[in-house]
Design a protein around this motif. Structure first.
Motif, mmCIF file in Angstrom:
data_model
loop_
_atom_site.group_PDB
_atom_site.id
_atom_site.type_symbol
_atom_site.label_atom_id
_atom_site.label_comp_id
_atom_site.label_asym_id
_atom_site.label_seq_id
_atom_site.Cartn_x
_atom_site.Cartn_y
_atom_site.Cartn_z
ATOM 1 N N ASP A 180 0.850 -1.178 0.000
ATOM 2 C CA ASP A 180 0.000 0.000 0.000
ATOM 3 C C ASP A 180 0.888 1.230 0.000
ATOM 4 O O ASP A 180 1.918 1.256 0.665
ATOM 5 N N GLN A 196 -0.656 1.098 5.908
ATOM 6 C CA GLN A 196 0.409 0.160 6.248
ATOM 7 C C GLN A 196 0.452 -0.085 7.755
ATOM 8 O O GLN A 196 0.579 -1.228 8.197
ATOM 9 N N GLU A 246 -0.121 -3.596 9.576
ATOM 10 C CA GLU A 246 0.946 -4.108 10.450
ATOM 11 C C GLU A 246 0.428 -4.351 11.861
ATOM 12 O O GLU A 246 0.727 -5.386 12.471
ATOM 13 N N VAL A 259 5.889 -8.474 8.645
ATOM 14 C CA VAL A 259 5.346 -7.595 7.620
ATOM 15 C C VAL A 259 6.479 -6.760 7.024
ATOM 16 O O VAL A 259 7.192 -6.069 7.742
ATOM 17 N N THR A 309 7.151 -3.838 3.978
ATOM 18 C CA THR A 309 6.341 -2.883 3.237
ATOM 19 C C THR A 309 7.103 -2.309 2.053
ATOM 20 O O THR A 309 8.329 -2.226 2.062
#
Length: 134
Positions: free
Chosen positions: A1, A7, A11, A21, A23
């Motif tokens: 994203d 995010q 998360e 996670v 990103t």
């Protein structure tokens, strides 16, 4: 994203469940993160609208190398039209969820894809063992 708030929300929901996670904010970041990884992620949540391109184009590029069972990808988008959803799924998306989404629904969709991947891995291992026995 590409939205830092989204995010953090994702998360905050996934990390307590034991998920790691990673990103990426934009198209090049997706490929950079994948290159740096040892192996493949269990799943990718991919925004359809990225600052420098289309998440669907990223998906198509990933599908040239990774099958939907090797690398499940859930598309996340503010685009809710049937045409957008069909385009994403036909491009190789395993699932499609529209923003704003309910975090419980997202977790269920993630778990569903992880379960499918796990089942496929088990079937492949059983087939491999069966071949070794024959």
């Amino acid at each position: 994203d590409d939205n830092p708030v989204n995010q953090v929300v994702i998360e905050s929901a996934l990390i307590p469940l034991g998920h790691e996670v990673l990103t990426a904010m934009d198209t090049p970041d997706v490929f950079e993160v994948l290159e740096k990884m040892d192996g493949l992620p269990d799943i990718i949540l991919l925004d359809v609208m990225l600052p420098s391109g289309s998440g669907v184009d990223v998906l198509r590029e990933l599908r040239k190398t990774y099958s939907s069972t090797d690398l499940p990808i859930i598309l996340v988008s503010g685009k809710s039209s049937k045409d957008s959803i069909i385009e994403g799924l036909e491009a190789g998306g395993n699932d499609y969820i529209v923003k704003p989404f309910d975090i419980a629904e997202l977790i269920c969709r993630i778990n569903s894809q992880l379960n499918v991947s796990s089942m496929v891995s088990i079937r492949m291992e059983l087939a491999r063992r069966s071949e070794l026995l024959n």
